[in-house]
Design a protein around this motif. Sequence first.
Motif: not given
Length: 313
Positions: A105, A109, A112, A127, A130-131, A134, A192-193, A196-197
Amino acid sequence: MTVNAAPQPTKTRSIAAARARQAFWLLLPTLIAIALVAGYPLYRTIYFALFEANLTTPDQRTFIGLENFWFTTDDGIALGFLQDPKWWGAVKNTLQFTVVSVFLETVFGMIIALVVNSAFKGRGFLRTAMLVPWAIPTVVSAQMWAYLYNDSFGLVGRGLLGGVALLASSNELLGVEQRIWAMIAVDVWKTTSFMALLLLAGLQSLPGDMYEAADMDGASKWTQFWRLTLPLLRPALLVALVFRSLDALRVFDIMSVMLGNVSAARTSMTGYARQALIDNQLLGMGSAVSVAVFVIIMVIVVIYVTAFRVRFD
């Protein structure tokens, strides 16, 4: 003879002290709330870990000290959970799940976050999109992937793998059971999202003129990443790792939904604690296992903070 007067506190120190006092009083209600919401349950858990008690009759308890952790009868029967091979198997599986999933992740992440942080058309939509994994509840995503993994009608289990029962196999790949890999894939797909956030928030706080100067000096993007981005991103990376590691070490819902409660008890530490506390109604034993899980998580967080050498001031 001239006598030098004792140095007086500087104005800067007075302002800093006043700000510290103000911050303390502003944080005091939050600290009290945390003590009541988290501190008291932790105290009660540690308290019941020292007793033999039933979940239905917690008032009828007997003090036994550390026997829930380690105790051998005169007949040589081991009763402490630290003497149970199933517990250590659950610890091994949980640590494998945590290390592999958090590593993947973090890598995905970071990739991304670097892509989304760059300027291109449609960045705002990406953006948001990609959530979506999650945002799906963990129980829902776990059940969805359980159907996909089914060896009779699942798109993955039957369609791509030709009838391989991923969740029923204990065969090992790189030292990790096949079913653990299957659940790692679900966790990586979902979380993973989120990683990434968190990393994207850290990237957006980095000064842009630093990269302009690096471009003028002829530094490549790869050099900028290793020499500038990664060191400055270390505090945000630590926060992301701590959050994800805490969640991964407490994993229960994915394993419970995809494997069932009985198999989850042999696969994760929290599943083992649930079986002792809920299925077997052993309040003392379940509390002792919960204390062990808390200690393991606390030690890992301390290792993170020490290894990254992050200063929180």
